[in-house]
Design an enzyme around this catalytic site. Structure first.
Site, PDB file in Angstrom:
ATOM      1  CG  ASP A   6      -7.167  -1.886  -4.010  1.00 40.47           C
ATOM      2  OD1 ASP A   6      -7.908  -1.273  -3.220  1.00 40.47           O
ATOM      3  OD2 ASP A   6      -5.954  -2.060  -3.798  1.00 40.47           O
TER       4      ASP A   6
ATOM      5  CB  SER B 171      -0.950  -0.040   1.189  1.00 40.43           C
ATOM      6  OG  SER B 171      -2.011   0.879   1.017  1.00 40.43           O
TER       7      SER B 171
ATOM      8  CG  HIS C 242      -5.883  -2.154  -0.226  1.00 44.66           C
ATOM      9  ND1 HIS C 242      -5.213  -1.416  -1.179  1.00 44.66           N
ATOM     10  CD2 HIS C 242      -5.285  -1.855   0.956  1.00 44.66           C
ATOM     11  CE1 HIS C 242      -4.271  -0.697  -0.604  1.00 44.66           C
ATOM     12  NE2 HIS C 242      -4.286  -0.956   0.699  1.00 44.66           N
TER      13      HIS C 242
END
Length: 328
Positions: free
Chosen positions: A270, A146, A299
């Site tokens: 996502d 991320s 995600h």
């Protein structure tokens, strides 16, 4: 290495769709024990007096494999479930692992006056420059998740051939941070947004943080990540508002300059980070990049059929082992 060498992602029931893939680790939290592997806390002094902390682990059987450095995401730390899962799989595959806490995150928090942000690659570089032969003698690999994935890709693009890694893997990175912020603020993502905002307020508002009193007083009234970035992150880090922060922190403009073999993983479903930037980029411009863009996975989810080990971790180890076989 070609994409066809990686297993196809197929979601594990009942975790169908991007949202269930994303929240699985939180609605079904499980212990990720690392006690079987030796553990050593390491600190990295930064030029301004702050200190990053990290946890070093070695595999049960001594190996000559490179050290894998793991970089967490927004409001995460060395103990984020996804980071511990990746560490365990890498250790079981014979790689020593360093779980790095970004500035002000997790155990680094009490040792830092300042805080991480999506573009603070100088901290990564400062930590790497302090690794001695005992840690870096067999080479370095990296895996970023991320926000940590954007940091990693931005560092690689900035450094080009000077980058200190033999190979890297990015998972679910917001390579265009502005797009990610607009997405997370949509009504469908209200719960995600609330949890992330609470997390960053806690990180940036910790007692050790050198936050001007006027800004600290505004924390309770901030209602969005965009507002947080505009009123807190940007001014304390020298950006001219959120727009400037997003533009100068984005990894996307630097992808073509990456000179290290890098596996780029992102799910098209996502719910936090739109896939458009990944789909629009011309991957042929840079043969060092290997894109893996499955339709599913959410995600930093990728809970695949038939495996307890997340799909992105299996792909990462396969990629790293391929680099080792090729002598990189």
């Amino acid at each position: 290495m070609t994409v066809s060498r990686f297993p196809r992602f197929i979601a594990r029931p009942p975790w169908f769709g991007g949202d269930l893939q994303t929240v699985r680790n939180y609605v079904r939290p499980t212990e990720v024990p690392l006690a079987a592997f030796s553990e050593e806390r390491i600190e990295f002094p930064l030029p301004d007096g702050d200190r990053l902390t990290a946890m070093l682990h070695r595999p049960s059987v001594e190996s000559d494999r490179p050290l894998a450095i793991l970089i967490h995401g927004l409001s995460g730390s060395q103990d984020s479930i996804y980071l511990r899962r990746s560490a365990r799989h890498l250790l079981q595959s014979g790689f020593p692992v360093l779980r790095l806490n970004l500035r002000g995150a997790g155990p680094s928090g009490p040792l830092c006056r300042f805080s991480y942000h999506a573009g603070r690659t100088e901290d990564i570089h400062a930590a790497l420059m302090q690794l001695d032969g005992r840690l870096a003698g067999r080479g370095l690999l990296a895996m970023g998740f991320s926000l940590g994935g954007n940091l990693l890709l931005k560092y690689l693009g900035e450094q080009g051939r000077r980058a200190l890694f033999l190979g890297a893997v990015s998972v679910s990175a917001p390579i265009l941070p502005k797009q990610a912020q607009l997405q997370i603020m949509k009504a469908r993502n209200r719960a995600y947004h609330r949890n992330l905002l609470e997390g960053v307020k806690e990180d940036f508002g910790r007692p050790s943080a050198e936050l001007p009193a006027a800004l600290r007083a505004t924390l309770p009234e901030i209602r969005s990540m965009l507002e947080f970035d505009d009123r807190i992150v940007a001014p304390i880090n020298g950006f001219d508002g959120a727009e400037d922060y997003y533009a100068r922190s984005a990894a996307y403009p630097l992808l073509a300059q990456i000179a290290v073999p890098t596996l780029v993983i992102h799910a098209r479903n996502d719910p936090w980070i739109p896939a458009e930037a990944y789909l629009q980029f011309d991957w042929k411009r840079n043969p060092k990049l290997v894109p893996l863009l499955p339709r599913g996975g959410g995600h930093v989810g990728f809970h695949g059929l038939g495996h307890e080990v997340p799909w992105h971790d299996r792909c990462a180890v396969s990629f790293f082992e391929g680099l080792i076989r090729r002598g990189l």
